[in-house]
Design a protein around this motif. Structure first.
Motif, PDB file in Angstrom:
ATOM      1  N   HIS A   1     -36.099  14.458 -55.540  1.00 41.35           N
ATOM      2  CA  HIS A   1     -35.302  14.287 -56.631  1.00 41.35           C
ATOM      3  C   HIS A   1     -35.245  13.834 -57.707  1.00 41.35           C
ATOM      4  O   HIS A   1     -34.690  13.338 -58.539  1.00 41.35           O
TER       5      HIS A   1
ATOM      6  N   ASP B   1     -22.020  24.872 -48.563  1.00 39.83           N
ATOM      7  CA  ASP B   1     -21.785  25.862 -50.035  1.00 39.83           C
ATOM      8  C   ASP B   1     -20.055  26.481 -49.588  1.00 39.83           C
ATOM      9  O   ASP B   1     -19.243  26.366 -50.534  1.00 39.83           O
TER      10      ASP B   1
ATOM     11  N   ASP C   1     -15.832  13.920 -39.539  1.00 42.89           N
ATOM     12  CA  ASP C   1     -17.064  15.479 -39.263  1.00 42.89           C
ATOM     13  C   ASP C   1     -16.498  16.202 -38.148  1.00 42.89           C
ATOM     14  O   ASP C   1     -16.447  15.196 -36.689  1.00 42.89           O
TER      15      ASP C   1
ATOM     16  N   ARG D   1     -31.467  20.283 -35.549  1.00 46.14           N
ATOM     17  CA  ARG D   1     -30.168  19.663 -35.933  1.00 46.14           C
ATOM     18  C   ARG D   1     -28.926  19.993 -34.981  1.00 46.14           C
ATOM     19  O   ARG D   1     -27.772  19.340 -34.298  1.00 46.14           O
TER      20      ARG D   1
ATOM     21  N   GLU E   1     -20.947  17.515 -53.552  1.00 46.08           N
ATOM     22  CA  GLU E   1     -22.090  18.350 -53.604  1.00 46.08           C
ATOM     23  C   GLU E   1     -21.752  19.970 -54.477  1.00 46.08           C
ATOM     24  O   GLU E   1     -21.053  20.178 -54.374  1.00 46.08           O
TER      25      GLU E   1
ATOM     26  N   GLY F   1     -23.614  15.108 -42.738  1.00 46.47           N
ATOM     27  CA  GLY F   1     -24.518  16.096 -42.660  1.00 46.47           C
ATOM     28  C   GLY F   1     -25.962  15.130 -43.728  1.00 46.47           C
ATOM     29  O   GLY F   1     -25.782  14.019 -43.989  1.00 46.47           O
ATOM     30  N   ASN F   2     -27.082  16.326 -43.790  1.00 49.13           N
ATOM     31  CA  ASN F   2     -28.029  15.177 -44.110  1.00 49.13           C
ATOM     32  C   ASN F   2     -28.494  14.687 -45.622  1.00 49.13           C
ATOM     33  O   ASN F   2     -28.445  13.512 -45.697  1.00 49.13           O
ATOM     34  N   ARG F   3     -26.878  15.358 -46.136  1.00 47.43           N
ATOM     35  CA  ARG F   3     -26.893  14.452 -47.872  1.00 47.43           C
ATOM     36  C   ARG F   3     -25.780  14.162 -48.136  1.00 47.43           C
ATOM     37  O   ARG F   3     -26.270  12.833 -48.475  1.00 47.43           O
TER      38      ARG F   3
ATOM     39  N   CYS G   1     -22.412  16.670 -57.941  1.00 41.15           N
ATOM     40  CA  CYS G   1     -24.040  16.125 -57.331  1.00 41.15           C
ATOM     41  C   CYS G   1     -25.685  16.861 -58.295  1.00 41.15           C
ATOM     42  O   CYS G   1     -26.092  17.267 -57.112  1.00 41.15           O
TER      43      CYS G   1
ATOM     44  N   HIS H   1     -28.986  23.653 -60.097  1.00 39.43           N
ATOM     45  CA  HIS H   1     -29.663  22.282 -61.584  1.00 39.43           C
ATOM     46  C   HIS H   1     -30.305  22.899 -62.509  1.00 39.43           C
ATOM     47  O   HIS H   1     -30.327  21.799 -63.146  1.00 39.43           O
TER      48      HIS H   1
ATOM     49  N   HIS I   1     -17.080  23.818 -49.453  1.00 38.04           N
ATOM     50  CA  HIS I   1     -16.497  23.245 -50.378  1.00 38.04           C
ATOM     51  C   HIS I   1     -14.710  23.567 -51.117  1.00 38.04           C
ATOM     52  O   HIS I   1     -14.503  22.799 -51.342  1.00 38.04           O
TER      53      HIS I   1
ATOM     54  N   LYS J   1     -30.387  27.980 -43.223  1.00 42.37           N
ATOM     55  CA  LYS J   1     -28.469  27.951 -43.101  1.00 42.37           C
ATOM     56  C   LYS J   1     -28.405  28.154 -44.431  1.00 42.37           C
ATOM     57  O   LYS J   1     -27.346  28.642 -45.046  1.00 42.37           O
TER      58      LYS J   1
HETATM   59  N1  NAD Z   1     -27.851  17.886 -54.761  1.00 41.86           N
HETATM   60  C1  NAD Z   1     -28.680  18.312 -54.135  1.00 41.86           C
HETATM   61  O1  NAD Z   1     -29.798  18.284 -55.050  1.00 41.86           O
HETATM   62  C2  NAD Z   1     -28.630  18.942 -52.338  1.00 41.86           C
HETATM   63  C3  NAD Z   1     -29.738  18.716 -52.233  1.00 41.86           C
HETATM   64  C4  NAD Z   1     -29.693  19.675 -50.900  1.00 41.86           C
HETATM   65  C5  NAD Z   1     -28.457  20.430 -50.154  1.00 41.86           C
HETATM   66  N2  NAD Z   1     -27.186  20.023 -51.342  1.00 41.86           N
HETATM   67  C6  NAD Z   1     -25.887  20.847 -50.475  1.00 41.86           C
HETATM   68  O2  NAD Z   1     -24.986  19.351 -49.619  1.00 41.86           O
HETATM   69  C7  NAD Z   1     -24.196  20.371 -49.271  1.00 41.86           C
HETATM   70  C8  NAD Z   1     -24.951  20.250 -47.744  1.00 41.86           C
HETATM   71  O3  NAD Z   1     -25.169  19.621 -47.031  1.00 41.86           O
HETATM   72  P1  NAD Z   1     -26.162  19.095 -45.874  1.00 41.86           P
HETATM   73  O4  NAD Z   1     -27.717  19.645 -45.828  1.00 41.86           O
HETATM   74  O5  NAD Z   1     -26.206  18.237 -45.996  1.00 41.86           O
HETATM   75  O6  NAD Z   1     -25.199  19.902 -44.761  1.00 41.86           O
HETATM   76  P2  NAD Z   1     -25.684  19.813 -43.650  1.00 41.86           P
HETATM   77  O7  NAD Z   1     -25.398  20.199 -42.607  1.00 41.86           O
HETATM   78  O8  NAD Z   1     -26.625  18.773 -42.989  1.00 41.86           O
HETATM   79  O9  NAD Z   1     -24.265  18.837 -43.537  1.00 41.86           O
HETATM   80  C9  NAD Z   1     -22.782  18.959 -43.592  1.00 41.86           C
HETATM   81  C10 NAD Z   1     -21.741  18.964 -42.681  1.00 41.86           C
HETATM   82  O10 NAD Z   1     -20.374  18.950 -42.751  1.00 41.86           O
HETATM   83  C11 NAD Z   1     -19.840  19.162 -41.578  1.00 41.86           C
HETATM   84  N3  NAD Z   1     -18.860  19.844 -41.808  1.00 41.86           N
HETATM   85  C12 NAD Z   1     -18.246  20.976 -41.671  1.00 41.86           C
HETATM   86  N4  NAD Z   1     -16.917  21.478 -42.159  1.00 41.86           N
HETATM   87  C13 NAD Z   1     -16.224  20.251 -42.140  1.00 41.86           C
HETATM   88  C14 NAD Z   1     -15.548  20.008 -41.978  1.00 41.86           C
HETATM   89  N5  NAD Z   1     -14.340  21.175 -42.780  1.00 41.86           N
HETATM   90  N6  NAD Z   1     -15.396  18.888 -42.688  1.00 41.86           N
HETATM   91  C15 NAD Z   1     -15.807  17.843 -42.503  1.00 41.86           C
HETATM   92  N7  NAD Z   1     -17.019  18.388 -42.606  1.00 41.86           N
HETATM   93  C16 NAD Z   1     -17.493  18.920 -42.172  1.00 41.86           C
HETATM   94  C17 NAD Z   1     -20.968  19.903 -40.896  1.00 41.86           C
HETATM   95  O11 NAD Z   1     -20.525  19.787 -39.479  1.00 41.86           O
HETATM   96  C18 NAD Z   1     -22.193  18.884 -41.125  1.00 41.86           C
HETATM   97  O12 NAD Z   1     -22.453  17.753 -40.747  1.00 41.86           O
HETATM   98  C19 NAD Z   1     -24.114  21.486 -49.346  1.00 41.86           C
HETATM   99  O13 NAD Z   1     -23.186  22.194 -50.169  1.00 41.86           O
HETATM  100  C20 NAD Z   1     -26.496  21.732 -50.030  1.00 41.86           C
HETATM  101  O14 NAD Z   1     -25.836  23.000 -51.073  1.00 41.86           O
HETATM  102  C21 NAD Z   1     -27.109  19.539 -52.585  1.00 41.86           C
END
Ligand code: NAD
Length: 430
Positions: free
Chosen positions: A376, A80, A37, A259, A100, A12-14, A127, A191, A83, A173
């Protein structure tokens, strides 16, 4: 340095921000060899971008694990609530992890992950991107050099901007602790509780109290006659939080809002967006979104050595940002992250005379700002730079956050949530 191999779980995004390092580092340092994914669009997009062989793209984590692909580490960037399950499977399969935040939503699972990682001898980096951001990294150096003496008090806040808060925490979400496993404090400010522990490295947190509530985005504040979705609401043109305005007129947070539509975000048409907002969470009335997380919270912490910390977070502010003010026995540090500088005040007792000196420390030139890494405060890029070196056995930067380093910050969050819900001061068990 040798080129390391990594797999991405959760594209996903991160996950893609971190793995883009394989394309953006000065020299080739990282190769993404597998992607996992269940969401087809994300799997295909990331596999193509990183040049992953078709047979190494998986919709199921168990299939990836069964194939025993060799990797120096796996990036686990699932949501979350996933994890615990995904990290435990990867740890048991013997993979090192970049995991993450938050590690997970409760203490039992947190300690189970810690135990499993020790038993399997795997290394886990969490992270906490802000530790790598030059603003905080420089502050940590100043503290380590003894320039403000011993820390007495730490004040911090985070203001989450209106549209980010609405999209992620009111409609999106992270809007429900029950569904996501994270409240606002865990999802957004673990954080900050981590920074509190890292910067105050001399002592461990002992007691926590917290107040907070969801008081703004609640049904009773909805304008009279407001409908469930904004598209047919009589207030849609005048309501500050109208989804029609934010998502159709301004298209803010597009990467998140569109998305899940099952196609690449950039190919979604205006008509498809209009339809989506008629039944999807992102089109709901902000006052009746079905969310349960707080929109404001304060946390107070007392450390074993008597030093104290306070953290205030507010969702829905005009300007997003973080502020810090540290008071030490020999000086103070104060600044806003977004200003890319901070004030260092030092106390001097020379020849029996008291004086203060003040300097502004500019960190703007230390930020590697490659567009997507600008977030960040430059921490995203720096995290990957340091993590790759860590897994290559080339040493540990001061920012490196191993699983153990992140435990106290998580314990503060769990204790704060208990305190907020019970009205009691909560002691953190050693
Ligand atoms: N470090 C930071 O500053 C920061 C910032 C934003 C988000 N986050 C954390 O990053 C994590 C991801 O956030 P995001 O916004 O990228 O979420 P996202 O929804 O964009 O990406 C998560 C991906 O995981 C996939 N997924 C679901 N179940 C799965 C599985 N069993 N196996 C493999 N892939 C699977 C989903 O299909 C999705 O594509 C979250 O825990 C969020 O809290 C951290």
């Amino acid at each position: 340095m040798k080129v390391l191999k990594a797999a991405l779980v959760g594209a996903g995004n991160r996950g893609q921000i971190y793995c883009d390092y394989s394309m953006d580092s000065e020299e080739k340092e990282l190769e993404i060899v597998a992607v996992v994914d269940p969401f087809k669009v994300a799997l295909e997009q990331a596999s193509e971008k990183y040049g992953v062989k078709k047979e190494n793209g998986f919709s199921d984590l168990d299939e990836f694990i069964a194939k025993k692909i060799e990797c120096d580490f796996v990036v686990d960037a699932t949501m979350d609530e996933q994890h615990y399950e995904t990290a435990m499977k990867l740890i048991n399969a013997g993979y090192n992890l970049i995991l993450e935040k938050p590690i997970t939503g409760n203490k039992d699972e947190l300690l189970a992950i810690e135990r499993a990682a020790k038993e399997k001898g795997v290394k886990i980096l969490v992270c906490h991107v802000l530790r790598y951001a030059p603003f905080y990294r420089t502050i940590k150096n100043v503290i380590n050099e003894g320039k403000i003496g011993k820390i007495i008090s730490m004040e911090m806040n985070e203001h989450v901007g209106k549209y980010h808060f609405l999209d992620s925490y009111v409609r999106g979400k992270w809007n429900s602790e029950a569904r996501c496993g994270s409240g606002f404090l865990l999802a957004k400010c673990c954080h900050d509780t981590d920074l509190i522990c890292w910067l105050n490295g001399e002592s461990a947190p002992e007691k926590v109290s917290s107040f907070g509530s969801r008081s703004l985005f609640v049904s009773k504040n909805a304008p009279e006659g407001a409908t469930e979705y904004c598209y047919n609401c009589p207030h849609t043109k005048t309501c500050m939080y109208s989804a029609q305005k934010t998502h159709l007129e301004q298209d803010l947070m597009a990467f998140q809002t569109w998305r899940d539509m099952g196609k690449p975000v950039e190919t979604v048409t205006k008509e498809e967006k209009e339809e989506w907002l008629k039944h999807n969470t992102y089109g709901k009335c902000a006052y009746n979104s079905g969310g349960d997380i707080v929109d404001r919270q304060s946390v107070s912490v007392e450390f074993e050595n008597g030093s104290i910390a306070t953290l205030t977070m507010v969702g829905g502010c005009s300007k997003a940002g973080r502020w810090i003010h540290l008071v030490g026995t020999e000086g103070e540090i104060e600044g806003f992250v977004e200003e890319k500088k901070f004030r260092l005040i030092r106390f001097h007792w020379d020849d029996g005379k008291y004086e203060e000196s003040e300097e502004t420390i500019d960190i703007s030139k230390l930020i590697v700002d490659k567009g997507k890494y600008g977030g960040h405060g430059g921490g995203d890029y720096a995290l990957m730079y340091d993590a790759v070196r860590f897994f290559a056995g080339e040493g540990e930067s001061a920012s490196i956050t191993k699983l153990d380093d992140s435990i106290n910050g998580h314990l503060i969050v769990y204790a704060a949530e208990e305190s907020r819900k019970t009205g009691k001061i909560v002691e953190i068990e050693k």
